[in-house]
Each structure stands twice: as structure tokens, then as C-alpha cells.
Write a protein that holds these residues in place. Sequence first.
Motif, PDB file in Angstrom:
ATOM      1  N   ASP A 104       0.713  -1.300  -0.036  1.00  0.00           N
ATOM      2  CA  ASP A 104       0.056   0.041   0.034  1.00  0.00           C
ATOM      3  C   ASP A 104       0.847   1.329   0.016  1.00  0.00           C
ATOM      4  O   ASP A 104       0.312   2.382   0.307  1.00  0.00           O
ATOM      5  N   PHE A 105       2.038   1.189  -0.172  1.00  0.00           N
ATOM      6  CA  PHE A 105       2.780   2.305  -0.347  1.00  0.00           C
ATOM      7  C   PHE A 105       3.751   2.468  -1.766  1.00  0.00           C
ATOM      8  O   PHE A 105       4.371   1.393  -2.195  1.00  0.00           O
ATOM      9  N   SER A 106       3.462   3.510  -2.331  1.00  0.00           N
ATOM     10  CA  SER A 106       4.437   3.584  -3.775  1.00  0.00           C
ATOM     11  C   SER A 106       5.769   3.707  -3.431  1.00  0.00           C
ATOM     12  O   SER A 106       6.230   4.028  -2.451  1.00  0.00           O
ATOM     13  N   PRO A 107       6.639   3.508  -4.648  1.00  0.00           N
ATOM     14  CA  PRO A 107       7.917   3.679  -4.558  1.00  0.00           C
ATOM     15  C   PRO A 107       8.324   5.007  -3.671  1.00  0.00           C
ATOM     16  O   PRO A 107       9.385   5.178  -3.017  1.00  0.00           O
ATOM     17  N   VAL A 108       7.754   6.298  -4.227  1.00  0.00           N
ATOM     18  CA  VAL A 108       7.989   7.663  -3.785  1.00  0.00           C
ATOM     19  C   VAL A 108       7.696   7.351  -2.297  1.00  0.00           C
ATOM     20  O   VAL A 108       8.577   8.100  -1.425  1.00  0.00           O
ATOM     21  N   GLU A 109       6.593   6.947  -1.827  1.00  0.00           N
ATOM     22  CA  GLU A 109       6.420   6.968  -0.575  1.00  0.00           C
ATOM     23  C   GLU A 109       7.319   6.309   0.428  1.00  0.00           C
ATOM     24  O   GLU A 109       7.537   6.471   1.575  1.00  0.00           O
ATOM     25  N   ARG A 110       7.810   5.098  -0.036  1.00  0.00           N
ATOM     26  CA  ARG A 110       8.829   4.421   0.569  1.00  0.00           C
ATOM     27  C   ARG A 110       9.920   5.229   0.866  1.00  0.00           C
ATOM     28  O   ARG A 110      10.677   5.177   1.967  1.00  0.00           O
ATOM     29  N   LYS A 111      10.333   6.153  -0.112  1.00  0.00           N
ATOM     30  CA  LYS A 111      11.422   7.029   0.108  1.00  0.00           C
ATOM     31  C   LYS A 111      11.285   7.935   0.975  1.00  0.00           C
ATOM     32  O   LYS A 111      12.161   8.034   1.811  1.00  0.00           O
ATOM     33  N   VAL A 112       9.960   8.421   1.027  1.00  0.00           N
ATOM     34  CA  VAL A 112       9.658   9.376   2.202  1.00  0.00           C
ATOM     35  C   VAL A 112       9.465   9.025   3.604  1.00  0.00           C
ATOM     36  O   VAL A 112      10.202   9.411   4.490  1.00  0.00           O
ATOM     37  N   LEU A 113       9.308   7.712   3.821  1.00  0.00           N
ATOM     38  CA  LEU A 113       9.225   6.835   5.049  1.00  0.00           C
ATOM     39  C   LEU A 113      10.747   6.716   5.313  1.00  0.00           C
ATOM     40  O   LEU A 113      10.994   6.839   6.436  1.00  0.00           O
ATOM     41  N   ALA A 114      11.494   6.200   4.434  1.00  0.00           N
ATOM     42  CA  ALA A 114      13.028   5.893   4.622  1.00  0.00           C
ATOM     43  C   ALA A 114      13.603   7.163   5.131  1.00  0.00           C
ATOM     44  O   ALA A 114      14.470   7.073   6.118  1.00  0.00           O
ATOM     45  N   CYS A 115      13.430   8.318   4.577  1.00  0.00           N
ATOM     46  CA  CYS A 115      13.992   9.574   5.128  1.00  0.00           C
ATOM     47  C   CYS A 115      13.254  10.164   6.393  1.00  0.00           C
ATOM     48  O   CYS A 115      14.203  10.591   7.489  1.00  0.00           O
ATOM     49  N   VAL A 116      12.125   9.834   6.641  1.00  0.00           N
ATOM     50  CA  VAL A 116      11.747  10.320   8.093  1.00  0.00           C
ATOM     51  C   VAL A 116      12.273   9.480   9.125  1.00  0.00           C
ATOM     52  O   VAL A 116      12.782   9.965  10.243  1.00  0.00           O
ATOM     53  N   VAL A 117      12.450   8.150   8.935  1.00  0.00           N
ATOM     54  CA  VAL A 117      13.137   7.690  10.043  1.00  0.00           C
ATOM     55  C   VAL A 117      14.569   7.761  10.235  1.00  0.00           C
ATOM     56  O   VAL A 117      15.314   7.653  11.249  1.00  0.00           O
ATOM     57  N   ALA A 118      15.123   7.992   9.041  1.00  0.00           N
ATOM     58  CA  ALA A 118      16.691   8.268   9.092  1.00  0.00           C
ATOM     59  C   ALA A 118      17.039   9.594   9.638  1.00  0.00           C
ATOM     60  O   ALA A 118      17.826   9.962  10.549  1.00  0.00           O
TER      61      ALA A 118
END
Length: 605
Positions: free
Chosen positions: A184-198
Motif C-alpha cells: 500500500d505504499f508507492s516507491p516514492v512514499e517508501r523513500k519518504v518513509l525511509a527519510c523520515v526514520v533516518a
Amino acid sequence: MSTGVDKTHRALTAEQRAQLDSIASAGTRPHRRRARLVLMADQGAELPQIAEEVGVSQSRVRYWLGRFAQEGFAIFAPAEKVSSADTPASTQASQEEAAEGAGEAGIEVEALCQRYSVDMAHVQHVSKLAMQLFDAAGDLCSPGANSRRLLAAAAMLHSLGYSTDPNRYHLLAYDIILKSPLKDFSPVERKVLACVVAFGRKKARPERVPAFRTLKKPRQKQALDLAAFLRVANGLDYAYTQTCTITDIHRREDRLIIRIEGEYADLNAVRAEKAADLWKERFGIPLQVREHDAAEDTRDAPWAHLDGAAPVAEAARVLLEYYLMHLERHADRLHEDEVPDICRLDRDLTHLQSVLEVFESCYDVTALTPYKKDVRWLTRYVGKVLQTQALITLTRTAELPGNSRVLFEDWGREAEEASRTLYKALESGRYRRFLTGLLGFCRHPGAGIFPGPCTRIAIGTQAAQWVWGQYTELRIQQGEEASRALLAPQVQRLHHLLHLFGSLFGPELSDVLSTIQPLDEGLDNILLGREVMSHLMQAVQALDGEIKAAGKSKRKQHRRRQSLEALAIHQQLWLDQTTAGLKPLWGALESVEFRRRLALAIAAP
């Protein structure tokens, strides 16, 4: 060709947005995508952005937006089977539904957490706190699609790497998210998620995160804004007890005030405020965290307030909590990009160590041992930083022959490494367990007490006896001036006892401290100076060993040795001058007047 979205349809009502949010999070795969693209269009997103993030073509975005404008929520009705007699248009719609579902097969957020042995109670609590913060202050964020859903997911995923490396878990989580096909998460959303946790831990450095550089500016802003929320929410469960609850969030023009309650609320508040540095940077207003209905703040009081009638063993808990919270507040002020005032941290640790030693006999032999080990562990790191800072200060103030730049650079690297090690220790799981463990011990009366006089004798009586006994022992041991430096531990103990029990003593205490405090500080400086001298001598010996092994002295080595010898001479002169400067204080300590004032202060017989 225009890439904009048709603006002729009516804006969504609050009820429609809520219904679409529900579909976007709990509907079938095709329906989730349709709901997301309608919501993004309503928020003003451009056609290419919607198509990229939802994962369909621009023509399909226009198609479903047009269908929604004409049919409304009918486009989310269950699809019927398509027969061979379907018209081309209906066939195309059915194919679109299949295309929307394609590529979304992946792992659920909770399943990914379980795969990496995440503490589910912690991340679920952080997610709950993050949602409360976002619902109260989400309008501070830059406009972005599905921000609330992304923040909830980031809160669940932020500690994916903790079981592997507690010191770098946020960076490991970043890598895991990027390589995991999240459902349920697009590739762009996965990048956003990765950056948020980083960005959810330590200092946010966007320029060092590759995925961040590939995002478009609106998504970059979204990632940083959501990280600001995540950092605060994670800080509110720093104790990992899931006992912190938000009782109120109050918005003012110049700040946001969060009130919390629960066990370890004061510790969680300190950590949450520390983590709010990105919040202030992104939103321009500071964030304050306060305990709900907390007692008067005594953090700036000169010493802990003790009840003279309290049993000795229970007074120890008050003192331990007081100095422990001071330690955490001072540790909170250390930042990787600033020269820290380590002396305050060192003072807090020595006071803690004094309390643990003075009251050790009041408790079971195993009750305080783990905390004494942790204090010594931290003291070693702080001592190394103090020593390297003293070396750098000495190099700056001494008039060195030749080129001393190499020496300065070497010790600068040592100082940086010592500071990094200390920062790492203060961010470690061991430090958190030390804080929460000792704080829990302090807040459970009766725990660990060894049955005996400590449960019956009042601290007001015992404190005076301890101070007077320590002063008497110090006077007996004073001898020749050459041996006075050996009495530094005795002077320090007397000074610490006066500080520990300051709230129990009379106004004459200020006069007593005006003598004992500078003497203690002077002796402490001499001790540190001798450690620096020892370091210099070791450096000279190591350099002589290099020269002997090489068979001859190079010009660079010769200059280095000259600089080391000059520093040693300068340091010895300073030690001699400091020692001589303490003579008047030693005399005052031995005087009848000092003894009289001390007796009045502690009401000694």
C-alpha cells in the motif's frame, strides 16, 4: 499538453475527506489508489505528481477524477465480473482495476516489524503519540499527500534496526525500508518513509541521505516535517515503558506546549524537548514539554530539598533522583556541533557517586552495585574528554618553539574521538537503562533497604554526624604541605557532604562553602593537571622509542619533542603556582573560625 488537474469539480467537504481517508487506508487495492488520487487532487497536487506517487498513468488519473466528478462515491462500489459482451469502455475500466492492484503486493508494516523483532509495544505507543501531535498541530506541516498515514507508518518502522545495532538503528531502518516492498505504499512514499526514520534520531543531515536528494521539493519538505513530529513522539517514550500520556496540547503564537503525565514523565519530557530541535527549525516555534500538574520546578535549586525527619535510607532516594535529573538535563545540552561544558556533567557524576558511596550500607549489597558501575563507566568517558580539552588549552596558552601545529592537530583528533565516544554512550541503551533503572529505584520507597539503623535514624541527625566526622578526620590527617595534595579525596568528600545536605544546614553554610569549594576545585584541577603531565611524559617516551627504532632523529620528530618538553615545563610551572595558591585556603580550613562556622551550620555539639 496540460499537466494540471481539472479544477472545475467542487472541493471536497470534511465528511467526504474523512470517507476517502477511510477508503485509502482500509479499502480494496484499486479503491485505495482511487481514494488517494482524489485526495491528492483536492489538495492541489499536479497531475504528474499524482501519477508518479499513486503508480498509474496520467491518463488514468484524469479518467478516475472525471468518473468521481460524475458519479461520486459510486466508483468505489464492488466491481462486477466483466463478460465477453462488455463494451470496450467497460473492458478498459476492468483492466484499469487490475492495473491498480498490480505492483502493490508486498509486506504489511506490522509484518515487517515482526520480521526484525521490533518492540511492538514501543512503536505502537510512539505511533499513538505521533497521531495525537499531528491531529493537534498537523497544519504546521507543508502540504503533502497522506501525511498522517505516512507518519503513522514511520512511527511503526522507526526502530527496525534496533535489535541489530542500537546506536545506528535509524540508519539501518532507512536501508530496510528502501529494499522492502511495503504493501500500500508507492516507491516514492517508501523513500519518504525511509527519510523520515533516518531523520528521526540524532541531528538531521538531509544532504547525507541519498534517497532524500532524489525526492522532489514538496516531498523533501514533507519528510523533514514528519521527522520533526516523529522525533518528539519517540522522545515521549524514551523510557520505553509506554506510560507517558499526553493530557493537553496548547498552541500559542510563540510556542507549542505539551503536557504529559505518567511514570518517568519528567525524564521523557527532557528527552522530547531535546528531540524538538528539528521542530523549531522546521516550524519556527519552540516546543515545550511539561508534566501535568507538576510540583514547583526545583531544577535550579542549589541543592536537593530534604526532610530532616525522614529516614536516612529514604533521603538517599531523594538525593539520587535530584542529581540524576541534573545529569540528564546537562547531558541533554551536549550537541555534536558544539564545544560542551563537560565540567557540569562531571560534577553531577561525582555527586551521584558520592551519594551511592555514602548510603551504600543502607541497602542490600546488590541494590546499588549496577548503578555504581554505570556511574564509573560514564565518568571514564567524561574524564577522557576533560583531559583532551586540557591538552588543547595547554597547547594554545603555552609559548611553544617551532611548529606545534602537528601536536595541536593530533590532540584535536583525540578530543573529537573522546567527544564522539561520550555522545555515543549518552545515546546508548545502557545509558537509558541506567536512567530508568535508577529512577525507578528512587521512586519505590522501601526497595532494596537493608534492615538496620538506616530505617530508623533521621537524616537531619545523621547528616550532621557525617559532616563533623569527616572534618575531624581531615584535620587529623593534615601534615606536611607536600602531602596535602593526597588529601584531595577527603576534601572532596567533605565538600560533597555539605552539598548533599545543604537544605538541612544553617545560613553559616555559605561561609563554610566559600572556603571548601575553591580548595576542592583547586585540588581537582591539580589532579587533572597531573594526568595531563603524565600524558605528556608518555608522549615523550613514545617519541623516543620511535627515534631509537629509526636510528636517527628526523627534523619533524626533533621539533615535536621540543614542543612536548616545552609543554611539560609550562605545565609543571602551572602546577607549582596552583599548589602555592591553595596555601591560604588550607590555612583557613585549619582555623578556629572555620571550625566555629561549620559547627554553627550543622548545629554540631
